[in-house]
Every structure is written in C-alpha cells, then in structure tokens.
Design an enzyme around this catalytic site. Structure first.
Site, PDB file in Angstrom:
ATOM      1  N   PHE A 177       0.896  -1.205  -0.155  1.00 37.64           N
ATOM      2  CA  PHE A 177       0.126  -0.242  -0.081  1.00 37.64           C
ATOM      3  C   PHE A 177       0.813   1.175   0.171  1.00 37.64           C
ATOM      4  CE2 PHE A 177      -2.350  -3.515   2.287  1.00 37.64           C
ATOM      5  CZ  PHE A 177      -3.694  -3.534   1.456  1.00 37.64           C
ATOM      6  N   ARG A 179       2.854   4.626  -0.819  1.00 40.21           N
ATOM      7  CA  ARG A 179       2.497   5.856  -1.758  1.00 40.21           C
ATOM      8  C   ARG A 179       3.730   6.410  -2.155  1.00 40.21           C
ATOM      9  NH1 ARG A 179      -0.427   8.643   3.338  1.00 40.21           N
ATOM     10  NH2 ARG A 179       0.862   7.113   4.277  1.00 40.21           N
ATOM     11  N   GLY A 278      -9.412  18.466  -7.308  1.00 42.73           N
ATOM     12  CA  GLY A 278      -8.235  18.941  -8.475  1.00 42.73           C
ATOM     13  C   GLY A 278      -8.514  18.651  -9.645  1.00 42.73           C
ATOM     14  N   CYS A 285      -0.864   3.547  -9.987  1.00 45.01           N
ATOM     15  CA  CYS A 285      -1.822   2.838  -9.418  1.00 45.01           C
ATOM     16  C   CYS A 285      -3.314   2.859  -9.522  1.00 45.01           C
ATOM     17  CB  CYS A 285      -1.620   2.618  -7.733  1.00 45.01           C
ATOM     18  SG  CYS A 285      -0.007   1.770  -7.227  1.00 45.01           S
TER      19      CYS A 285
HETATM   20  C1  UDX Z   1      -1.652   5.179  -4.250  1.00 42.76           C
HETATM   21  C2  UDX Z   1      -2.103   4.596  -2.848  1.00 42.76           C
HETATM   22  O1  UDX Z   1      -2.482   5.618  -2.001  1.00 42.76           O
HETATM   23  C3  UDX Z   1      -1.342   3.487  -2.356  1.00 42.76           C
HETATM   24  O2  UDX Z   1      -1.788   3.027  -1.235  1.00 42.76           O
HETATM   25  C4  UDX Z   1      -1.326   2.418  -3.473  1.00 42.76           C
HETATM   26  O3  UDX Z   1      -0.423   1.349  -2.978  1.00 42.76           O
HETATM   27  C5  UDX Z   1      -0.649   3.125  -4.525  1.00 42.76           C
HETATM   28  O4  UDX Z   1      -1.755   4.060  -4.942  1.00 42.76           O
HETATM   29  P1  UDX Z   1       0.318   6.869  -5.092  1.00 42.76           P
HETATM   30  O5  UDX Z   1      -0.041   6.340  -6.258  1.00 42.76           O
HETATM   31  O6  UDX Z   1       1.625   7.005  -4.532  1.00 42.76           O
HETATM   32  O7  UDX Z   1      -0.423   5.797  -4.051  1.00 42.76           O
HETATM   33  O8  UDX Z   1      -0.306   8.259  -4.675  1.00 42.76           O
HETATM   34  P2  UDX Z   1      -1.622   8.873  -3.817  1.00 42.76           P
HETATM   35  O9  UDX Z   1      -0.757   9.935  -2.755  1.00 42.76           O
HETATM   36  O10 UDX Z   1      -2.586   7.852  -3.283  1.00 42.76           O
HETATM   37  O11 UDX Z   1      -2.335   9.957  -4.808  1.00 42.76           O
HETATM   38  C6  UDX Z   1      -2.788   9.181  -6.026  1.00 42.76           C
HETATM   39  C7  UDX Z   1      -3.455  10.353  -6.940  1.00 42.76           C
HETATM   40  O12 UDX Z   1      -4.568  10.765  -6.443  1.00 42.76           O
HETATM   41  C8  UDX Z   1      -2.391  11.577  -7.320  1.00 42.76           C
HETATM   42  O13 UDX Z   1      -2.701  11.915  -8.430  1.00 42.76           O
HETATM   43  C9  UDX Z   1      -2.945  12.688  -6.261  1.00 42.76           C
HETATM   44  O14 UDX Z   1      -2.619  13.900  -6.502  1.00 42.76           O
HETATM   45  C10 UDX Z   1      -4.503  12.337  -6.181  1.00 42.76           C
HETATM   46  N1  UDX Z   1      -5.378  12.742  -5.180  1.00 42.76           N
HETATM   47  C11 UDX Z   1      -4.920  12.425  -3.759  1.00 42.76           C
HETATM   48  C12 UDX Z   1      -6.268  13.644  -5.312  1.00 42.76           C
HETATM   49  O15 UDX Z   1      -6.603  14.243  -6.359  1.00 42.76           O
HETATM   50  N2  UDX Z   1      -7.065  14.036  -4.295  1.00 42.76           N
HETATM   51  C13 UDX Z   1      -6.672  13.838  -3.046  1.00 42.76           C
HETATM   52  O16 UDX Z   1      -7.342  14.099  -2.069  1.00 42.76           O
HETATM   53  C14 UDX Z   1      -5.675  12.718  -2.903  1.00 42.76           C
END
Ligand code: UDX
Length: 472
Positions: A177, A179, A278, A285
């Site tokens: 999981f 990030r 956003g 992922c």
């Molecule tokens: C994600 C999961 O959080 C992680 O647990 C999994 O194993 C892999 O995928 P990651 O891809 O590194 O991790 O990014 P994350 O921080 O979760 O953000 C994903 C996307 O969602 C980004 O583009 C971020 O900008 C967007 N996001 C996140 C939003 O637009 N709004 C939010 O409130 C949170």
C-alpha cells in the site's frame, strides 16, 4: 513452525521497480539479508553502483547504507538467489493491457523460472497487484512444475519428509500500500499488513520478517487479500472522483469546496483525508487498478457501476482546466500557457497517467505554446510530450505567459509571490488546479484566480468577511 521474532532471514526480491526496490531496501535495513534480482542490465549496473533510477526521498541514502553493510545486493541470476532464499518476493510489473485487464506475463514468467530452479523450501510472496485468483493460479503453476521435477528433486535430496514436492513452495499474497514519495515511511509504519495465506509455516515466517513493524496484521485467504488491494485503491479513487464532482457542483452553485470538504471531513465516518478536489488522480496505481477491477467485475459477470463512473469522472476532470481556460480566453491558439508541476503528485518524478499529459496534449492540439516546469519530473515529461518547452524554474515558465496553470502542489509553488507572478506574465489568468493558493492574495495582485470548486473572489466581500470574523 514457531514464530522466530527478530531473527534475520534470507530474502530474494524479484524486480527492482518501485515496489521491489523500496521493499528490499527497507527489509535489509531491518537486518535481513536481501538480494534483489533484476533482468535489465543497465538498471542493474546503476543499482550496483549505489544509484537509484527513480526519485524517492531517502531511498538512495538507505540503499547506500544497506550496500555498505552488505545486507543488500543486486543480481541478474534468479537461480543462484533461490539457492539461499527463505522468502521470495515477486514485485514485477502488472501493467494495463489494452482491454484494461492486468497483464500477468511477468508474473507467469517468474513463476515458471521458480518452478524450474527451486531446490529448497521457500515462501513465495506475491507483492505485485494481481487479479483475484491469480495467487491460486501461481501456486498451481509452480506446484505442477515442481511435480514434473520430482525425480530430479529426489536425487538432490530436496523432497520434504512428507514426500510432497508442493511443500517446497507456499504461495502467499501480501499487498503493498505504498504511496510514492512516502514509500519508506509507509513500509516502516504501514496502516496494516495483510497476509493472504492459510499456511501456518508461511505465516510464521512472515511474522518473523515483519517483527519490527508495529501495525495490525490481518490474515485472510489469498483471494480476499487480492480483493483488499483493489478495493482499497478503488475506494480511494472513488473518494477523489466524488469530491471532484462536488467541487464542480460547488462552482455551479456558488459554494466553496474547501469549506464543504472541511465540513464533511469533521464527520469521522467520512474523515478529512483524500478529499482534496483537483485535476484528477494519476500515477502508477489508481488508473491501472480501477481499470483492472472493472475488468475483474466484467469477467465475473458483474456490472460495477460506481467504478465505471469514477473512471469517467476522472478522465473528464483532467480536462477541467481547459474548460476554465476557455472561459477566460476566446482562443487558445498562440497563447502561451505555463504549466507548474508535471508529476502526478509532489515528491516524485513519476508522470505516469499524470493529468499534465492530457492538459499539455490538448493545449498543443489547440495551437497553444506550452511551457512546463517541474522540480523532478521535467526529464520524464519531455520524453513523453516532446512539444512542450521545459523551463528551468517556475519564474522562467511564467515569463510572458497568458495563463499560468498549477497542476502539482509542489511545496516550492506555495511560496510563489502572486505579485511576482503577475509581473512576469503577459496575461492575468491563474488556474489553481490543486486549490493550494490563497484566492484573495492572488486576486489582490491583479490576477484572475480560478480554482477547482472555488467561489469567484469578490475582494470587497472578502474584506467584509474578514472584518466580521475579526469582530467575532
Ligand atoms: C496510491 C495509494 O495511496 C497507495 O496506497 C497504493 O498502494 C498505490 O496508489 P500513489 O499512487 O503513490 O499511492 O499516490 P496517492 O498519494 O495515493 O495519490 C494518487 C493520486 O490521487 C495523485 O494524483 C493525487 O494527486 C490524487 N489525489 C490524492 C487527489 O487528487 N486528491 C486527494 O485528496 C488525494
């Protein structure tokens, strides 16, 4: 098998991608002996020299320490690594196929190689995100391969006392999981560890492996563990698409998404995380896993309606900034548009499925001149979207722009002075695709501010509100 708390284990990690590299490095720092097996020769040379091919805070330093202590090594030779290993992690890619399903080619190849080379008992831990039922299939595949080698294994004295060669390989599914940008922290302080196995031997070994991590451990069957991974990412993606739709509605009705999200988040059944509206989610992922989950549902004959909408909303949301630009500029042709932030999120150089790619491609198609800046991801972006001019700094990108669009909330952008932005620009439009700038300050500098789901700023009204708050 008895739980061996704190004991150092011999580990092999297959695949030096994001997950394999971070997982292997952290396990070595716990005191285990780790060999990471990677086929790509260029990558292998880089890693052996202590250099990391991705940007991940803290990784290069920790890897350097592990290499120095000799607890971590890299190799291209899986068969040799298997001669020593007690636990083998599979961390190879499962990219999207054209129909959205996860491509399992690399997982199957690794399973076959293990079945051909194994001579001693291992616990095979699948970390790659795989469709529900894949770990069962891997187990069947490896066991069938081992059965074909029964005579050879008997001659080597490698057959367990029970006479069952299948016992040489227990297959476990253990989702990651992580990030990006926080992977090391997530490995050391995870919210939970999910172990999909019914094997007492495998569970004992994995509990030893994770002994120094303080997190709840949930033990399930393999299929449920696989489902937990997809369901978690699907749910988080749903939260984002939901808040993005509420943001669009706020804009249409005069409400403000930041207040709305705050008010929602105070209810701890909802929670205040992952409610940042956003330009849509990207990364390696969420886009891949939501599509794969949809495909899993289709294959199972189930119509997963919410998930389909989540994916569609996210695609539309990536284009929201273009709609906003269209509201302010009658024609985008020959307009100079500065994109601040190209990575799919801050603290990474990863641009996979980043909204910036869609936005830049659309702007270029409409004849705009596009300049982009990102503290880490500019190189990757230039390879992906060659028509965009890359600037060396935010200030340089902004020079002479008709509109500035903030796409990634890098910390350095939060410190940008609105009056300096205005001074550098030819035009006056600032689109805050991550809602991280102060609309009032931006407007006071003479810029036209547009966020995602933010109310238009009326400076007179804002002043009254501020005075009202101060009086209270
Ligand atoms: C994600 C999961 O959080 C992680 O647990 C999994 O194993 C892999 O995928 P990651 O891809 O590194 O991790 O990014 P994350 O921080 O979760 O953000 C994903 C996307 O969602 C980004 O583009 C971020 O900008 C967007 N996001 C996140 C939003 O637009 N709004 C939010 O409130 C949170």
């Amino acid at each position: 098998m008895q739980e061996r708390s704190g004991e150092a284990l011999r580990i092999c990690v297959i695949g030096a991608g994001y997950v394999g590299l971070t997982t292997g490095t952290v396990l070595a720092s716990f005191g285990h002996t780790v060999t990471i097996v990677e086929k790509d020769q260029a990558k292998l040379e880089l890693l052996t020299a202590g250099r990391v091919p991705i940007f991940e805070p803290g990784l290069e330093e920790l890897m350097g320490e592990d290499l120095e202590s000799k607890r971590l090594s890299f190799s291209s030779d899986l068969a040799s690594a298997l001669e020593e290993a007690e636990v083998v992690f599979v961390a190879v890619g499962t990219p999207s196929s054209t129909d959205g399903s996860a491509d399992l080619g690399a997982v199957e190849n690794v399973s076959d190689e293990i079945a051909r080379a194994l001579r001693r008992p291992i616990v095979l831990v699948i970390k790659s995100t795989v469709p529900i039922g894949t770990s069962d299939a891997v187990s069947r595949r490896v066991h069938a391969g081992l059965r074909r080698r029964s005579d050879e294994l008997a001659a080597l004295g490698a057959v367990p006392d029970s006479g069952r060669v299948e016992e040489l390989c227990d297959v476990v599914f253990c989702p990651e999981f992580l990030r990006e940008g926080r992977a090391l922290l997530d490995l050391v302080h995870p919210h939970r560890i999910v172990i999909g196995t019914r094997s007492v031997r495998a569970l004992g070994l994995l509990k030893t492996l994770f002994a120094s991590i303080d997190a709840p451990i949930l033990v399930t069957d393999r299929r449920s563990a696989e489902a937990i991974k997809y369901a978690s990412n699907g749910f988080l993606a749903t939260k984002i698409s939901f808040i993005n739709e509420i943001a669009n509605l706020c804009e249409a009705t005069g409400a403000d998404i930041l207040d709305v999200a705050k008010g929602m988040g105070l209810d701890d059944r909802i929670g205040d995380r992952f409610l940042q509206a956003g330009v849509g989610y990207g990364g390696s992922c969420f886009p891949k896993d939501t599509k794969a989950l949809l495909h899993i549902a289709e294959t199972a004959g189930y119509e997963f309606e919410i998930l389909r909408a989540v994916i569609d909303v996210n695609e539309r949301q990536k284009r929201r900034v273009i709609e906003l630009l269209d509201e302010h500029l009658d024609d985008l042709a020959r307009r100079k548009i500065a994109l601040l932030g190209l990575a799919f999120k801050p603290e990474t150089d990863d641009i996979r499925e980043a909204p910036s790619i869609v936005v830049a491609a659309e702007l270029l198609a409409r004849g705009a001149e596009v300049v982009g800046y990102d503290p880490q991801a500019a190189g990757n972006f230039a390879n992906e979207v060659p028509g965009v001019r890359i600037a060396e700094s935010a200030e340089e990108a902004i020079q002479g722009a008709d509109a500035v669009v903030l796409l990634t909330e890098w910390r350095e952008f939060l410190g940008l002075e609105p009056s300096a932005i205005k001074l550098g620009m030819r035009g006056d439009i600032l689109i805050d695709g991550r809602n991280v700038l102060d609309p009032e300050r931006v407007s006071q500098a003479g810029l036209r501010y547009r966020g995602i789901g933010r109310r238009a700023v009326d400076l007179g009204e804002a002043q009254e509100l501020r005075e009202g708050r101060e009086r209270c």
